[in-house]
Design a protein around this motif. Structure first.
Motif, mmCIF file in Angstrom:
data_model
loop_
_atom_site.group_PDB
_atom_site.id
_atom_site.type_symbol
_atom_site.label_atom_id
_atom_site.label_comp_id
_atom_site.label_asym_id
_atom_site.label_seq_id
_atom_site.Cartn_x
_atom_site.Cartn_y
_atom_site.Cartn_z
ATOM 1 N N MET A 14 -10.009 -36.372 62.612
ATOM 2 C CA MET A 14 -10.586 -37.022 63.802
ATOM 3 C C MET A 14 -11.308 -38.290 63.368
ATOM 4 O O MET A 14 -12.146 -38.255 62.470
ATOM 5 C CB MET A 14 -11.572 -36.059 64.481
ATOM 6 C CG MET A 14 -12.131 -36.564 65.797
ATOM 7 S SD MET A 14 -10.827 -36.741 67.028
ATOM 8 C CE MET A 14 -11.656 -37.637 68.320
ATOM 9 N N SER A 15 -10.987 -39.437 63.979
ATOM 10 C CA SER A 15 -11.568 -40.704 63.541
ATOM 11 C C SER A 15 -12.614 -41.254 64.502
ATOM 12 O O SER A 15 -13.178 -42.305 64.250
ATOM 13 C CB SER A 15 -10.461 -41.747 63.354
ATOM 14 O OG SER A 15 -9.783 -41.974 64.574
ATOM 15 N N ARG A 16 -12.864 -40.542 65.614
ATOM 16 C CA ARG A 16 -13.888 -40.976 66.566
ATOM 17 C C ARG A 16 -14.689 -39.760 67.010
ATOM 18 O O ARG A 16 -14.127 -38.806 67.546
ATOM 19 C CB ARG A 16 -13.260 -41.653 67.777
ATOM 20 C CG ARG A 16 -12.418 -42.860 67.422
ATOM 21 C CD ARG A 16 -11.705 -43.423 68.634
ATOM 22 N NE ARG A 16 -10.648 -44.337 68.232
ATOM 23 C CZ ARG A 16 -9.777 -44.883 69.066
ATOM 24 N NH1 ARG A 16 -9.843 -44.589 70.361
ATOM 25 N NH2 ARG A 16 -8.834 -45.695 68.627
ATOM 26 N N ILE A 17 -15.975 -39.812 66.773
ATOM 27 C CA ILE A 17 -16.853 -38.685 67.083
ATOM 28 C C ILE A 17 -18.081 -39.213 67.802
ATOM 29 O O ILE A 17 -18.615 -40.261 67.445
ATOM 30 C CB ILE A 17 -17.283 -37.945 65.803
ATOM 31 C CG1 ILE A 17 -16.047 -37.402 65.061
ATOM 32 C CG2 ILE A 17 -18.236 -36.800 66.115
ATOM 33 C CD1 ILE A 17 -16.359 -36.815 63.698
ATOM 34 N N ASP A 18 -18.530 -38.489 68.819
ATOM 35 C CA ASP A 18 -19.739 -38.839 69.565
ATOM 36 C C ASP A 18 -20.753 -37.710 69.365
ATOM 37 O O ASP A 18 -20.555 -36.588 69.834
ATOM 38 C CB ASP A 18 -19.412 -39.001 71.051
ATOM 39 C CG ASP A 18 -20.509 -39.742 71.808
ATOM 40 O OD1 ASP A 18 -21.565 -40.010 71.200
ATOM 41 O OD2 ASP A 18 -20.317 -40.043 72.989
ATOM 42 N N VAL A 77 -15.095 -44.121 63.385
ATOM 43 C CA VAL A 77 -16.253 -44.619 64.133
ATOM 44 C C VAL A 77 -16.990 -43.414 64.702
ATOM 45 O O VAL A 77 -16.419 -42.613 65.437
ATOM 46 C CB VAL A 77 -15.827 -45.569 65.272
ATOM 47 C CG1 VAL A 77 -17.061 -46.089 66.007
ATOM 48 C CG2 VAL A 77 -15.003 -46.735 64.721
ATOM 49 N N VAL A 78 -18.261 -43.296 64.319
ATOM 50 C CA VAL A 78 -19.093 -42.194 64.800
ATOM 51 C C VAL A 78 -20.195 -42.776 65.668
ATOM 52 O O VAL A 78 -20.973 -43.617 65.212
ATOM 53 C CB VAL A 78 -19.698 -41.382 63.638
ATOM 54 C CG1 VAL A 78 -20.608 -40.274 64.171
ATOM 55 C CG2 VAL A 78 -18.600 -40.785 62.767
ATOM 56 N N PHE A 79 -20.225 -42.359 66.923
ATOM 57 C CA PHE A 79 -21.258 -42.795 67.859
ATOM 58 C C PHE A 79 -22.377 -41.753 67.870
ATOM 59 O O PHE A 79 -22.157 -40.579 67.569
ATOM 60 C CB PHE A 79 -20.678 -42.917 69.269
ATOM 61 C CG PHE A 79 -19.473 -43.811 69.356
ATOM 62 C CD1 PHE A 79 -19.612 -45.174 69.548
ATOM 63 C CD2 PHE A 79 -18.197 -43.285 69.244
ATOM 64 C CE1 PHE A 79 -18.500 -45.994 69.621
ATOM 65 C CE2 PHE A 79 -17.073 -44.097 69.306
ATOM 66 C CZ PHE A 79 -17.228 -45.462 69.500
ATOM 67 N N ALA A 80 -23.568 -42.180 68.224
ATOM 68 C CA ALA A 80 -24.679 -41.242 68.333
ATOM 69 C C ALA A 80 -25.586 -41.661 69.473
ATOM 70 O O ALA A 80 -25.786 -42.857 69.730
ATOM 71 C CB ALA A 80 -25.481 -41.185 67.030
ATOM 72 N N SER A 81 -26.119 -40.673 70.171
ATOM 73 C CA SER A 81 -27.044 -40.934 71.271
ATOM 74 C C SER A 81 -28.042 -39.791 71.367
ATOM 75 O O SER A 81 -27.690 -38.625 71.162
ATOM 76 C CB SER A 81 -26.296 -41.069 72.599
ATOM 77 O OG SER A 81 -27.209 -41.207 73.681
ATOM 78 N N ASN A 82 -29.297 -40.132 71.663
ATOM 79 C CA ASN A 82 -30.301 -39.090 71.863
ATOM 80 C C ASN A 82 -30.387 -38.680 73.329
ATOM 81 O O ASN A 82 -31.287 -37.927 73.709
ATOM 82 C CB ASN A 82 -31.678 -39.533 71.354
ATOM 83 C CG ASN A 82 -32.180 -40.800 72.027
ATOM 84 O OD1 ASN A 82 -31.749 -41.147 73.124
ATOM 85 N ND2 ASN A 82 -33.079 -41.507 71.371
ATOM 86 N N GLY A 140 -12.396 -42.251 73.426
ATOM 87 C CA GLY A 140 -11.539 -41.235 72.829
ATOM 88 C C GLY A 140 -12.232 -40.421 71.766
ATOM 89 O O GLY A 140 -11.602 -39.968 70.805
ATOM 90 N N ALA A 141 -13.531 -40.229 71.902
ATOM 91 C CA ALA A 141 -14.303 -39.552 70.861
ATOM 92 C C ALA A 141 -14.482 -38.065 71.149
ATOM 93 O O ALA A 141 -14.681 -37.664 72.295
ATOM 94 C CB ALA A 141 -15.675 -40.213 70.722
ATOM 95 N N MET A 142 -14.409 -37.269 70.093
ATOM 96 C CA MET A 142 -14.742 -35.859 70.202
ATOM 97 C C MET A 142 -16.259 -35.749 70.334
ATOM 98 O O MET A 142 -17.013 -36.343 69.554
ATOM 99 C CB MET A 142 -14.295 -35.104 68.949
ATOM 100 C CG MET A 142 -14.728 -33.645 68.918
ATOM 101 S SD MET A 142 -14.392 -32.869 67.313
ATOM 102 C CE MET A 142 -12.612 -32.903 67.324
ATOM 103 N N ILE A 143 -16.727 -35.014 71.343
ATOM 104 C CA ILE A 143 -18.163 -34.899 71.599
ATOM 105 C C ILE A 143 -18.715 -33.663 70.898
ATOM 106 O O ILE A 143 -18.215 -32.552 71.093
ATOM 107 C CB ILE A 143 -18.441 -34.834 73.108
ATOM 108 C CG1 ILE A 143 -17.977 -36.130 73.783
ATOM 109 C CG2 ILE A 143 -19.927 -34.613 73.371
ATOM 110 C CD1 ILE A 143 -18.027 -36.099 75.287
ATOM 111 N N LEU A 144 -19.739 -33.867 70.073
ATOM 112 C CA LEU A 144 -20.401 -32.777 69.375
ATOM 113 C C LEU A 144 -21.881 -32.780 69.737
ATOM 114 O O LEU A 144 -22.547 -33.818 69.642
ATOM 115 C CB LEU A 144 -20.248 -32.928 67.853
ATOM 116 C CG LEU A 144 -18.824 -32.881 67.291
ATOM 117 C CD1 LEU A 144 -18.857 -33.088 65.788
ATOM 118 C CD2 LEU A 144 -18.156 -31.560 67.634
ATOM 119 N N HIS A 145 -22.395 -31.638 70.163
ATOM 120 C CA HIS A 145 -23.803 -31.513 70.528
ATOM 121 C C HIS A 145 -24.585 -30.932 69.349
ATOM 122 O O HIS A 145 -24.207 -29.894 68.802
ATOM 123 C CB HIS A 145 -23.959 -30.591 71.745
ATOM 124 C CG HIS A 145 -23.291 -31.113 72.985
ATOM 125 N ND1 HIS A 145 -23.966 -31.835 73.944
ATOM 126 C CD2 HIS A 145 -22.008 -31.031 73.416
ATOM 127 C CE1 HIS A 145 -23.122 -32.163 74.912
ATOM 128 N NE2 HIS A 145 -21.930 -31.690 74.605
#
Length: 199
Positions: free
Chosen positions: A1-5, A112-117, A136-141
Motif C-alpha cells: 500500500m503506497s497511500r495511508i491516512d 505518501v502517508v497523510f496524518a490528521s489529529n 486513494g488512501a487506506m485509513i488507519l485509526h
C-alpha cells in the motif's frame, strides 16, 4: 500500500507509525512535510523547483524527490483542500509530478502517508469528501495511548534512552522491577507521548 491516512489524537504516535512503515520498506528516505494552504509553496515543498523558476530561485529538491522510494509524510493533512489538493492530485492520479518551472514530469516512487489529529466524524463534516476519496488512501485509526497500556513499555524505554543519551553523570537503569511497572501502570495516562503522567 503506497497511500495511508493515519487518524489519531495529538501525540498518539502517527509520526512514529509512519517512520516504522518507512523502515519496513527498507529503502528510500523518511521525509516530513506540513500542509499549507498556499498552492505555490506546497508545490515547491513537495515537487521542488528548478533554477530560475521564479526571480532569484535556485534549484530545490522537493519532498517527493528527496524521499526517493521511501515515505513522504504529510502531517496536518486535514488542511489540504482546494487548489493545494490539485498539487497532490496531479501527482497521485498519474504517479508523476512536475517540479515548479520544469518541462518534464518525474515518476512518483515514494509512498505518501497523510496524518490528521481530527476524528473521522470531524473530517466528514469539514473536508471535501470527493477530494479526500481521490487520495486513494487506506485509513488507519490510532487510538489514544490511554487505551494502549501495553505501549507504556515502548514509551518508557524510549524516554529512558533519550535521557541516557543527554546525561553525562547519570546511568539509565538496567531494568525495572515488577513493582515499578505496576506503579507506572497505575499512574494517570494523559493519552499521548508528550504528556507527563503524575502519580
Amino acid at each position: 500500500m503506497s497511500r495511508i491516512d493515519l487518524l489519531g489524537g495529538p501525540g498518539s504516535g502517527k509520526t512514529s507509525r509512519a517512520y516504522d512503515y518507512c523502515l519496513a520498506r527498507t529503502r528510500g528516505n523518511f521525509v516530513t512535510a506540513e500542509a499549507t494552504d498556499d498552492k505555490a509553496a506546497m508545490k515547491s515543498l513537495l515537487c521542488g523547483h528548478v533554477s530560475g523558476a521564479f526571480p532569484g530561485a535556485g534549484s530545490r529538491t522537493g519532498a517527493f524527490s528527496h524521499a526517493r522510494d521511501g515515505v513522504c509524510f504529510l502531517d496536518e493533512s486535514h488542511g489540504v483542500s482546494g487548489s493545494v489538493m490539485e498539487v497532490l492530485m496531479e501527482a497521485l492520479d498519474s504517479n508523476q509530478y512536475l517540479p515548479y518551472g520544469a518541462s518534464a514530469k518525474r515518476p512518483l516512487d515514494c509512498a505518501v502517508v497523510f496524518a490528521s489529529n481530527r476524528s473521522w466524524d470531524t473530517l466528514i463534516a469539514s473536508v471535501n469528501m470527493d477530494e479526500h476519496a481521490r487520495l486513494g488512501a487506506m485509513i488507519l485509526h490510532l487510538p489514544d495511548l490511554a487505551v494502549r497500556r501495553e505501549d507504556l513499555i515502548a514509551v518508557l524505554a524510549t524516554t529512558l534512552d533519550g535521557m541516557r543519551r543527554r546525561a553525562t553523570t547519570w546511568a539509565a537503569p538496567a531494568g525495572l522491577s515488577q513493582a515499578a511497572w505496576q506503579a507506572i501502570g497505575d499512574c494517570p495516562w494523559r493519552g499521548n507521548t508528550r504528556a507527563r503522567s503524575s502519580a
